[in-house]
Design an enzyme around this catalytic site. Structure first.
Site, PDB file in Angstrom:
ATOM      1  N   ARG A  47      86.269   0.544 -37.898  1.00  0.00           N
ATOM      2  CA  ARG A  47      87.363  -0.423 -37.777  1.00  0.00           C
ATOM      3  C   ARG A  47      86.717  -1.802 -37.771  1.00  0.00           C
ATOM      4  O   ARG A  47      85.799  -2.073 -36.991  1.00  0.00           O
ATOM      5  CB  ARG A  47      88.151  -0.163 -36.492  1.00  0.00           C
ATOM      6  CG  ARG A  47      89.374  -1.070 -36.303  1.00  0.00           C
ATOM      7  CD  ARG A  47      89.080  -2.195 -35.355  1.00  0.00           C
ATOM      8  NE  ARG A  47      90.280  -2.936 -34.953  1.00  0.00           N
ATOM      9  CZ  ARG A  47      90.271  -4.049 -34.237  1.00  0.00           C
ATOM     10  NH1 ARG A  47      89.125  -4.561 -33.819  1.00  0.00           N
ATOM     11  NH2 ARG A  47      91.395  -4.663 -33.920  1.00  0.00           N
ATOM     12  N   ASP A  63      86.834  -5.675 -37.077  1.00  0.00           N
ATOM     13  CA  ASP A  63      87.573  -6.603 -36.227  1.00  0.00           C
ATOM     14  C   ASP A  63      87.895  -7.896 -36.971  1.00  0.00           C
ATOM     15  O   ASP A  63      87.021  -8.496 -37.610  1.00  0.00           O
ATOM     16  CB  ASP A  63      86.743  -6.908 -34.983  1.00  0.00           C
ATOM     17  CG  ASP A  63      87.455  -7.819 -34.010  1.00  0.00           C
ATOM     18  OD1 ASP A  63      88.493  -7.407 -33.462  1.00  0.00           O
ATOM     19  OD2 ASP A  63      86.980  -8.954 -33.823  1.00  0.00           O
ATOM     20  N   GLU A 102      91.323  -4.949 -39.293  1.00  0.00           N
ATOM     21  CA  GLU A 102      92.302  -5.698 -38.521  1.00  0.00           C
ATOM     22  C   GLU A 102      92.472  -7.035 -39.232  1.00  0.00           C
ATOM     23  O   GLU A 102      91.509  -7.799 -39.361  1.00  0.00           O
ATOM     24  CB  GLU A 102      91.837  -5.937 -37.085  1.00  0.00           C
ATOM     25  CG  GLU A 102      92.866  -6.735 -36.289  1.00  0.00           C
ATOM     26  CD  GLU A 102      92.296  -7.395 -35.051  1.00  0.00           C
ATOM     27  OE1 GLU A 102      93.092  -7.774 -34.170  1.00  0.00           O
ATOM     28  OE2 GLU A 102      91.062  -7.559 -34.960  1.00  0.00           O
ATOM     29  N   ASP A 112     100.327  -5.029 -37.363  1.00  0.00           N
ATOM     30  CA  ASP A 112     100.886  -5.610 -36.141  1.00  0.00           C
ATOM     31  C   ASP A 112     102.384  -5.858 -36.261  1.00  0.00           C
ATOM     32  O   ASP A 112     103.092  -5.880 -35.243  1.00  0.00           O
ATOM     33  CB  ASP A 112     100.171  -6.916 -35.805  1.00  0.00           C
ATOM     34  CG  ASP A 112      98.898  -6.705 -35.004  1.00  0.00           C
ATOM     35  OD1 ASP A 112      98.650  -5.562 -34.563  1.00  0.00           O
ATOM     36  OD2 ASP A 112      98.139  -7.670 -34.815  1.00  0.00           O
ATOM     37  N   GLY A 144      95.742  -5.535 -23.247  1.00  0.00           N
ATOM     38  CA  GLY A 144      94.741  -6.290 -22.498  1.00  0.00           C
ATOM     39  C   GLY A 144      94.878  -7.788 -22.570  1.00  0.00           C
ATOM     40  O   GLY A 144      94.398  -8.500 -21.675  1.00  0.00           O
TER      41      GLY A 144
END
Length: 585
Positions: free
Chosen positions: A242, A244, A281, A306, A382
């Site tokens: 993945r 970032d 992402e 998202d 988070g």
């Protein structure tokens, strides 16, 4: 053993290994590279001194036993053995599970996490997605401030611990994906600038100077990042990576770094004879991210979506702050649009950004499984002031509805650890910076950020307090009692249904006219011979039945659902999800 290092600006480089010093020689075939043969074994400590300066760790260090600022250590990967027989597991049909090693268990190690892998195998997920494991200062942290991009955080168990975890996962039929950070390095323990132009002021990012992907010296920096990615996949047997925040990879060269990386990963997959994949992402809503390289795209195999999360979150919670504002005006409509076409912002105006944003996906060229769908992630939990999960704000029934939408949608589903039982433990932002000034800056910055949004400063958890990390550890006693046990059984049922019903896992887009939405919101859509119906309202709602559909049986339901009378609508109790088998007339 051959030691080598890229240090193009140095006039002299010395190797320090096992207490001895050796002058290194320039490599005539590779400008800027220095090399030296020296005796070394697994575990031998070494580092490099540039122009008589301090001894620094190897930029390509595979192990940092004493942390980012200590000496590097040789790792003999042959000592790990070949591991269990593993043919690999590709992305189509997958169910991912995002996991943070440091809080998945209170022990916070690879070995302790491996001890919980049978739970994931029984749950039915196909891949574990580990949050970053590169070294960072201190013991506990999220991992996104890692340095030494080829090494493994020693408190987790180092390289041997990661390999044991991967082998244990593969033995249970689970693939392993690793989150890697190429867009920046942590503010502490980063020795790369001493060796060469790894960063450039040509571009700026939220973390300062950008990683050098297009300025002088960028060819070696790109090779450094690509080599690191391939090493994770090759040496640890990982199944995917993945990537970032790829939108922060500033690159003006004709061939974007992502296209180079995806080509290299595809090449390694052919050589190894097993599937490998990349998941990006990206904040861009750009179809080029996953478009084939031959068609001018980056060739990345999938990307986080998202927009689906934001639409689902607003429908579940009614929140409208920040980027949720764009979705809150019509949550049901936003959810329907993402289910139908992937992106909500596909060229539409974004009030949050103050401009138009995104581009539409070509559904013919982009299978739906190339988008990941989720209700919760490490970011979306988070980065809240208190790290509160959905379970702190909505009922078990609403959580069950979220599960049905994530696991019934056409996307590749991803769960965040503990979501499957509605964990009540928060997942908060925590750090363990060893630099007192940096620690105080992070603590103060966090409190000021949320105080500006109305949170009392005294309520914001202190990232440096060890209790913040401990609060974020999963409570493994929860799955054994209700309502957690009932929700866990529901997740297991839905994931098993995906395995049993190929249409649910096929990654095919919904029909152009789907889904059906009525106020509530209540949403229904077809997946092959199955119909997924979700009522998020706190009252019963009736979904109209299409004239060409007859319901045959209720395959799964959170609360009892009756088949409708002939010609009647499907009546769903409050906060209930159901999957029905239907026949076309």
């Amino acid at each position: 053993m051959l030691f080598e290092v890229w240090a193009p600006q140095a006039g002299r480089v010395d190797l320090h290994a096992d207490g001895a010093a050796y002058a290194m020689s320039p490599d005539p075939a590779r400008p800027g590279w220095w090399c030296r043969e020296a005796s070394a074994d697994d575990g031998s400590r070494y580092g490099f001194a540039l122009d008589g300066g301090p001894v620094r760790p190897d930029p390509r260090s595979r192990r940092q036993p004493d942390g980012p600022d200590g000496m590097s250590a040789v790792v003999d990967f042959a000592r790990f053995g070949s591991g269990p027989e593993w043919a690999g597991r590709g992305l189509p049909g997958a169910v991912l599970y995002e996991l943070h090693v440091g809080t998945f268990t209170r022990e916070g190690t690879f070995d302790a996490a491996a001890g919980r892998l049978p739970h994931l195998a029984e749950l039915g997920v196909t891949h574990v997605e580990l949050m970053p494991v590169c070294p960072f200062p201190g013991t506990h942290g999220w991992g996104y401030e890692g340095v030494s991009l080829w090494a493994v955080h020693e408190p987790y168990g180092g390289p041997a611990g990661l390999r044991r975890f991967v082998d244990a996962a593969h033995a249970l039929g689970l693939g392993v994906v690793l989150d890697v950070v190429h867009n920046h390095l942590g503010p502490s323990g980063n020795h790369l600038p001493a060796f060469g132009p790894y960063f450039t002021d040509t571009h700026h990012t939220p973390w300062g100077a950008a990683v050098n992907l297009d300025a002088p010296g960028s060819a070696e920096v790109r090779a450094y990042l690509t080599g690191s990615a391939l090493a994770w996949l090759r040496d640890y047997g990982l199944d995917g990576l993945r990537l970032d925040a790829v939108h922060a990879l500033a690159d003006s060269r004709p061939k974007h770094f992502l296209a180079e990386l995806s080509a290299a990963v595809d090449g390694l997959a052919r050589r190894l004879g097993r599937p490998l994949f990349l998941i990006a992402e990206s904040d861009l809503n750009d179809p080029a991210t996953t478009r084939a390289r031959e068609a001018g795209g980056m060739g990345v195999h999938a990307q986080w979506n998202d927009d689906f999360h934001h639409a689902l979150h607003t429908a579940l919670t009614g929140e409208s702050q920040g980027y949720y504002a764009d979705f809150a005006a019509d949550p049901a409509g936003a959810l329907a649009k993402t289910l139908r076409g992937g992106f909500f912002h596909d060229g539409t105006y974004s009030a949050f950004r103050g401009r138009r944003h995104g581009y539409p996906l070509d559904r013919r060229a982009t299978p739906a499984h190339r988008l990941l769908g989720y209700a919760q992630t490490h970011d979306q939990v988070g980065n809240r002031a208190l790290g509160d999960r959905l379970s702190a704000r909505i009922s078990p029934g609403a959580l069950a509805c979220a599960a049905a939408l994530v696991l019934g949608a056409p996307f590749t589903p991803m769960l965040f650890m503990g979501e499957e039982w509605g964990a009540r433990t928060p997942w908060q932002f925590f750090t363990d910076h060893t630099d007192p000034q940096l620690a105080e800056a992070v603590r103060t910055g966090r409190r000021r950020e949320f105080a500006a949004h109305g949170w009392p400063e005294e309520e914001i958890p202190d990232p440096q307090d060890p209790a913040t990390r401990l609060r974020s550890c999963l409570d493994w006693a929860e799955p054994g009692r209700d309502p957690h046990a009932s929700l866990l059984a529901w997740y297991r049922q839905l994931i098993a249904l995906r395995r049993a019903e190929p249409a649910l896992a096929a990654g095919e887009w919904l029909g152009e006219e789907e889904p059906t939405v009525v106020p509530g919101p209540c949403v229904g859509f077809r997946r092959g011979a199955l119909f997924v119906a979700v009522n998020l309202a706190d009252r019963p709602v009736e979904l109209p039945t299409a004239p060409d559909v007859t319901y045959e049986e209720v395959v799964a339901a959170w609360r009892p659902v009756a088949l409708p009378e002939a010609g009647g609508g499907l009546r769903l109790p409050a906060e209930t999800a159901a999957v029905l088998r239907c026949l076309e007339r």
